[in-house]
Design a protein around this motif. Structure first.
Motif, mmCIF file in Angstrom:
data_model
loop_
_atom_site.group_PDB
_atom_site.id
_atom_site.type_symbol
_atom_site.label_atom_id
_atom_site.label_comp_id
_atom_site.label_asym_id
_atom_site.label_seq_id
_atom_site.Cartn_x
_atom_site.Cartn_y
_atom_site.Cartn_z
ATOM 1 N N TYR A 1 0.837 -1.206 0.000
ATOM 2 C CA TYR A 1 0.000 0.000 0.000
ATOM 3 C C TYR A 1 0.872 1.257 0.000
ATOM 4 C CZ TYR A 1 -2.967 3.738 1.718
ATOM 5 O OH TYR A 1 -3.609 4.928 1.870
ATOM 6 N N ILE A 2 1.895 1.298 0.847
ATOM 7 C CA ILE A 2 2.776 2.471 0.936
ATOM 8 C C ILE A 2 3.511 2.682 -0.386
ATOM 9 C CG2 ILE A 2 4.850 3.394 2.057
ATOM 10 C CD1 ILE A 2 3.849 1.962 4.636
ATOM 11 N N VAL A 3 4.017 1.606 -0.971
ATOM 12 C CA VAL A 3 4.731 1.708 -2.249
ATOM 13 C C VAL A 3 3.794 2.231 -3.336
ATOM 14 C CG1 VAL A 3 5.812 0.343 -4.098
ATOM 15 C CG2 VAL A 3 6.480 -0.015 -1.714
ATOM 16 N N ASP A 4 2.584 1.685 -3.405
ATOM 17 C CA ASP A 4 1.625 2.116 -4.427
ATOM 18 C C ASP A 4 1.143 3.543 -4.185
ATOM 19 O OD1 ASP A 4 1.853 -0.355 -5.607
ATOM 20 O OD2 ASP A 4 0.007 -1.155 -4.709
ATOM 21 N N GLU A 5 0.795 3.846 -2.958
ATOM 22 C CA GLU A 5 0.233 5.151 -2.608
ATOM 23 C C GLU A 5 1.220 6.289 -2.876
ATOM 24 O OE1 GLU A 5 -2.779 7.743 -1.190
ATOM 25 O OE2 GLU A 5 -2.848 5.645 -1.822
ATOM 26 N N ARG B 1 -15.725 1.854 13.554
ATOM 27 C CA ARG B 1 -15.601 0.592 12.818
ATOM 28 C C ARG B 1 -14.133 0.229 12.589
ATOM 29 N NH1 ARG B 1 -18.891 -2.363 13.943
ATOM 30 N NH2 ARG B 1 -18.301 -3.666 12.206
ATOM 31 N N ILE B 2 -13.354 0.309 13.639
ATOM 32 C CA ILE B 2 -11.926 -0.002 13.572
ATOM 33 C C ILE B 2 -11.724 -1.438 13.106
ATOM 34 C CG2 ILE B 2 -9.805 -0.193 14.923
ATOM 35 C CD1 ILE B 2 -11.095 1.959 16.807
ATOM 36 N N ASP B 3 -12.537 -2.347 13.619
ATOM 37 C CA ASP B 3 -12.370 -3.765 13.287
ATOM 38 C C ASP B 3 -12.580 -4.056 11.806
ATOM 39 O OD1 ASP B 3 -15.095 -3.285 13.378
ATOM 40 O OD2 ASP B 3 -15.575 -5.137 14.435
ATOM 41 N N SER B 4 -13.347 -3.232 11.114
ATOM 42 C CA SER B 4 -13.594 -3.484 9.691
ATOM 43 C C SER B 4 -12.505 -2.876 8.796
ATOM 44 C CB SER B 4 -14.952 -2.926 9.276
ATOM 45 O OG SER B 4 -14.940 -1.518 9.351
ATOM 46 N N SER B 5 -11.590 -2.115 9.382
ATOM 47 C CA SER B 5 -10.579 -1.455 8.552
ATOM 48 C C SER B 5 -9.169 -2.010 8.723
ATOM 49 C CB SER B 5 -10.565 0.044 8.852
ATOM 50 O OG SER B 5 -10.162 0.275 10.180
ATOM 51 N N VAL B 6 -8.967 -2.933 9.650
ATOM 52 C CA VAL B 6 -7.599 -3.411 9.905
ATOM 53 C C VAL B 6 -6.982 -4.152 8.726
ATOM 54 C CG1 VAL B 6 -7.821 -3.464 12.418
ATOM 55 C CG2 VAL B 6 -8.398 -5.493 11.093
ATOM 56 N N ASP B 7 -7.797 -4.706 7.843
ATOM 57 C CA ASP B 7 -7.267 -5.426 6.686
ATOM 58 C C ASP B 7 -7.171 -4.558 5.435
ATOM 59 O OD1 ASP B 7 -6.959 -7.844 8.062
ATOM 60 O OD2 ASP B 7 -9.065 -8.351 7.757
ATOM 61 N N ASP B 8 -7.578 -3.290 5.539
ATOM 62 C CA ASP B 8 -7.527 -2.372 4.402
ATOM 63 C C ASP B 8 -6.679 -1.161 4.802
ATOM 64 O OD1 ASP B 8 -7.886 -0.582 2.344
ATOM 65 O OD2 ASP B 8 -10.070 -0.778 2.292
ATOM 66 N N PRO B 9 -5.410 -1.114 4.378
ATOM 67 C CA PRO B 9 -4.511 -0.037 4.815
ATOM 68 C C PRO B 9 -5.043 1.366 4.554
ATOM 69 C CG PRO B 9 -3.264 -1.732 3.684
ATOM 70 C CD PRO B 9 -4.716 -2.068 3.516
ATOM 71 N N ALA B 10 -5.720 1.589 3.429
ATOM 72 C CA ALA B 10 -6.237 2.927 3.124
ATOM 73 C C ALA B 10 -7.274 3.358 4.157
ATOM 74 C CB ALA B 10 -6.824 2.952 1.719
ATOM 75 N N LYS B 11 -8.156 2.451 4.545
ATOM 76 C CA LYS B 11 -9.155 2.764 5.575
ATOM 77 C C LYS B 11 -8.510 2.894 6.951
ATOM 78 C CE LYS B 11 -13.249 0.441 3.705
ATOM 79 N NZ LYS B 11 -14.186 -0.665 3.988
ATOM 80 N N TYR B 12 -7.566 2.010 7.237
ATOM 81 C CA TYR B 12 -6.920 1.984 8.549
ATOM 82 C C TYR B 12 -6.184 3.289 8.833
ATOM 83 C CZ TYR B 12 -4.462 0.143 12.598
ATOM 84 O OH TYR B 12 -3.973 -0.067 13.868
ATOM 85 N N TRP B 13 -5.474 3.843 7.826
ATOM 86 C CA TRP B 13 -4.772 5.111 8.009
ATOM 87 C C TRP B 13 -5.747 6.203 8.368
ATOM 88 C CZ3 TRP B 13 0.090 5.403 9.024
ATOM 89 C CH2 TRP B 13 0.976 4.505 8.482
ATOM 90 N N LYS B 14 -6.942 6.193 7.762
ATOM 91 C CA LYS B 14 -7.940 7.228 8.041
ATOM 92 C C LYS B 14 -8.462 7.135 9.472
ATOM 93 C CE LYS B 14 -9.314 7.771 3.281
ATOM 94 N NZ LYS B 14 -10.335 7.539 2.263
ATOM 95 N N VAL B 15 -8.586 5.913 9.989
ATOM 96 C CA VAL B 15 -9.030 5.730 11.366
ATOM 97 C C VAL B 15 -7.993 6.302 12.333
ATOM 98 C CG1 VAL B 15 -9.496 4.013 13.162
ATOM 99 C CG2 VAL B 15 -10.453 3.713 10.875
ATOM 100 N N LEU B 16 -6.724 6.135 11.989
ATOM 101 C CA LEU B 16 -5.652 6.589 12.872
ATOM 102 C C LEU B 16 -5.494 8.108 12.867
ATOM 103 C CD1 LEU B 16 -2.920 3.921 12.099
ATOM 104 C CD2 LEU B 16 -4.453 4.034 14.055
#
Length: 130
Positions: A4-8, A114-129
């Motif tokens: 994700y980091i490399v692509d983003e 909905r933290i639990d639904s974003s842990v497997d999707d880096p783009a969503k997880y970064w937004k939660v953080l």
């Protein structure tokens, strides 16, 4: 997460080099491919040492946190500093209490964030953080 980091950030890296980086991150010698371990196996220990836990990340945070806590750190004390930090800082009653409060807050916030639904999707997880 590395992909994700490399692509983003449009990082130009060859696929073989990227694979080696990912292998080193998860290393602990069990996850790395045998071909890579025969050649320069010590690189895996530098990045993610699963045998004794002392790697570049640990060196960095040990030096930083030792200074922040006022511990006198010399090269001779570096290996014992980790144990000192665990005894005096990481397992301190106030630290453990705050750790439990943060966990409780995250569990309560999960219904809303909905933290639990974003842990497997880096783009969503970064937004939660953020």
């Amino acid at each position: 997460m590395v992909d994700y980091i490399v692509d983003e950030h449009n990082i130009d890296i060859e696929s073989e080099a990227l694979k080696k980086v990912k292998d080193m991150i998860v290393a602990s010698c069990d996850h790395a491919s045998p071909n890579n371990l025969k050649e320069k196996w010590f690189l895996y220990d530098i990045v993610a040492n699963g045998r004794n836990g002392i790697d570049v990340d640990k060196f960095d945070y040990i030096v930083h946190e030792s200074r922040a806590c006022g511990l006198d750190l010399t090269i001779h004390k570096l290996f014992s500093a980790r144990a000192d930090l665990h005894l005096t800082v990481y397992t301190h009653a106030k630290v453990k209490a705050i750790e439990r409060m943060v966990v409780d807050a995250l569990l309560e916030a999960n219904d809303h964030l909905r933290i639990d639904s974003s842990v497997d999707d880096p783009a969503k997880y970064w937004k939660v953080l953020c």
